[in-house]
Design a protein around this motif. Sequence first.
Motif, PDB file in Angstrom:
ATOM      1  N   LYS A  61     -11.729  -3.484   4.945  1.00 35.91           N
ATOM      2  CA  LYS A  61     -10.995  -2.228   5.087  1.00 35.91           C
ATOM      3  C   LYS A  61     -11.038  -1.738   6.531  1.00 35.91           C
ATOM      4  O   LYS A  61     -12.098  -1.686   7.149  1.00 35.91           O
ATOM      5  CB  LYS A  61     -11.612  -1.175   4.152  1.00 35.91           C
ATOM      6  N   PHE A  83      -9.678  -8.811  -2.091  1.00 37.27           N
ATOM      7  CA  PHE A  83      -8.231  -9.051  -1.975  1.00 37.27           C
ATOM      8  C   PHE A  83      -7.832 -10.474  -2.394  1.00 37.27           C
ATOM      9  O   PHE A  83      -6.814 -10.674  -3.062  1.00 37.27           O
ATOM     10  CB  PHE A  83      -7.775  -8.752  -0.539  1.00 37.27           C
ATOM     11  N   ARG A  94       0.774  -1.249   0.000  1.00 36.26           N
ATOM     12  CA  ARG A  94       0.000   0.000   0.000  1.00 36.26           C
ATOM     13  C   ARG A  94       0.799   1.288   0.000  1.00 36.26           C
ATOM     14  O   ARG A  94       0.244   2.338  -0.278  1.00 36.26           O
ATOM     15  CB  ARG A  94      -0.958   0.010   1.197  1.00 36.26           C
ATOM     16  N   ASN A 129      -9.815  -3.392  -7.516  1.00 29.75           N
ATOM     17  CA  ASN A 129      -9.931  -4.817  -7.177  1.00 29.75           C
ATOM     18  C   ASN A 129     -10.211  -4.939  -5.684  1.00 29.75           C
ATOM     19  O   ASN A 129      -9.315  -5.144  -4.881  1.00 29.75           O
ATOM     20  CB  ASN A 129      -8.647  -5.557  -7.536  1.00 29.75           C
ATOM     21  N   ARG A 185      -5.416  -1.734  -6.532  1.00 29.83           N
ATOM     22  CA  ARG A 185      -6.250  -2.195  -5.423  1.00 29.83           C
ATOM     23  C   ARG A 185      -7.633  -1.549  -5.445  1.00 29.83           C
ATOM     24  O   ARG A 185      -8.637  -2.195  -5.136  1.00 29.83           O
ATOM     25  CB  ARG A 185      -5.527  -1.890  -4.105  1.00 29.83           C
ATOM     26  N   LYS A 186      -7.656  -0.242  -5.843  1.00 31.08           N
ATOM     27  CA  LYS A 186      -8.908   0.515  -5.916  1.00 31.08           C
ATOM     28  C   LYS A 186      -9.919  -0.178  -6.831  1.00 31.08           C
ATOM     29  O   LYS A 186     -11.122  -0.168  -6.585  1.00 31.08           O
ATOM     30  CB  LYS A 186      -8.592   1.902  -6.508  1.00 31.08           C
ATOM     31  N   PHE A 209       0.373   0.409  -6.604  1.00 26.87           N
ATOM     32  CA  PHE A 209      -0.385  -0.693  -6.005  1.00 26.87           C
ATOM     33  C   PHE A 209      -1.791  -0.223  -5.643  1.00 26.87           C
ATOM     34  O   PHE A 209      -2.782  -0.887  -5.946  1.00 26.87           O
ATOM     35  CB  PHE A 209       0.310  -1.256  -4.754  1.00 26.87           C
ATOM     36  N   ARG A 210      -1.877   0.960  -5.007  1.00 33.47           N
ATOM     37  CA  ARG A 210      -3.187   1.473  -4.578  1.00 33.47           C
ATOM     38  C   ARG A 210      -4.117   1.657  -5.774  1.00 33.47           C
ATOM     39  O   ARG A 210      -5.324   1.435  -5.679  1.00 33.47           O
ATOM     40  CB  ARG A 210      -3.013   2.779  -3.802  1.00 33.47           C
ATOM     41  N   LEU A 219      -7.808 -10.726  -6.022  1.00 38.18           N
ATOM     42  CA  LEU A 219      -6.620 -10.040  -6.561  1.00 38.18           C
ATOM     43  C   LEU A 219      -5.396 -10.966  -6.482  1.00 38.18           C
ATOM     44  O   LEU A 219      -4.631 -11.091  -7.432  1.00 38.18           O
ATOM     45  CB  LEU A 219      -6.381  -8.733  -5.787  1.00 38.18           C
ATOM     46  N   CYS A 220      -5.262 -11.650  -5.340  1.00 37.86           N
ATOM     47  CA  CYS A 220      -4.137 -12.596  -5.200  1.00 37.86           C
ATOM     48  C   CYS A 220      -4.250 -13.736  -6.210  1.00 37.86           C
ATOM     49  O   CYS A 220      -3.251 -14.358  -6.560  1.00 37.86           O
ATOM     50  CB  CYS A 220      -4.100 -13.186  -3.787  1.00 37.86           C
TER      51      CYS A 220
END
Length: 332
Positions: A88, A41, A26, A38, A35-36, A31-32, A44-45
């Motif tokens: 979150k 988590f 992060r 996706n 991530r936004k 990355f962010r 995403l992995c």
Amino acid sequence: MTPIKNCIVNKDTTKKPIWLMRQAGRYLPEFREIRKKNLNFIKLCLNENLSSEITLQPIKRFDFDAAIIFSDILMIPFAINQDVKFEKGFGPKLGNLDINEIQKINEEDFTNKLKSVYKAIALTSENNILKNKDLIGFVGAPWTIIVYMVNKMSPKNGLPENFFNDISLLNDLIIIVEKFIKIHIKNQINAGANVIQIFDSWAGLLENKIPDYIYNPTLNIVEYVKKLGVPVICFPRGIRDYKNYCDIVKPDVVNIDYNVDPISIQKGINIPIQGGMDPKTLLTDKENLKKEAKRYLDIFKDHPYIFNLGHGVLPETDPKMVDYLVKMVKDY
Ligand code: CP3
């Protein structure tokens, strides 16, 4: 120990390789950005292209000596059918634990559920940018994994009193989890990981039963990785006696946390050491960062040492400070 390429794990004291735990994460705007878009988590992995891209983000920015595959230690509970979500501001949330269901999972089911993790490793290891760098695969240690499975969330505020009520459940889980950890390691190595790190993030929470839940299962795994011909780094965060841990578990490298005195570690432990510096140092200023990093480098001057932190990079870290640190370690 069979170092492949120019492996970070070696006995050369003149080189001080560097990588950082949570180097892909992060604190990086790129990355962010991913991530936004996706929000799930785990998904995403399990996206091999994005996982590979995120793994390489810090390598494109900084001259790290190793990449660590973007994944999570909680992929194991997920793959043995315990629900895992990341909320979150809360962290991981695990679902019901049904040991009978878990006992039905075989190696093939497990490998199938994580096949995109292995594809991500294969994709990443073939990338030219890693030609002279390592690709680290990782797992959680059995103790840390069962802590999450039974507690169903981070034990940030300690373990509840009833955690040890059902000892036979804990004993069964340790055995099952050890088996799947070994499979996960073997699959990561077959896909192209050339170093394995074992994260025992909650080792410091255990006071009794350290032989049963930490030493014995981790030793079994370390011996297994060594048999596969790949070096293994252990991080028993918060353990009181690192020396005893090393004497019993015998990893190729031990990562120390920031609460231990690096001087006594240097004097007392003769295997290669990794890490130690407090990640909060990266939140201060360059002068202080230089002083602290130099302190670790000076202490381990004549010791095989891999520069890293005493825990992961904090999300509020300025990437410029990481850049400064990497350059400073390279120029040392
Ligand atoms: O760059 C890397 O180090 C590789 C990827 C990596 C992640 N998690 C990605 C991640 C690695 C090696 C881990 C290991 C991990 N995961 C550990 C062991 C190391 C440690 O920190 O003690 C543990 C305990 C976990 C479990 C976990 N995953 C927690 C407690 C959390 C939430 C709290 C937190 O620190 O964010 C995660 C989520 C997670 N894993 C993120 C990342 C980049 C943050 C995801 C996000 O919200 O964007």
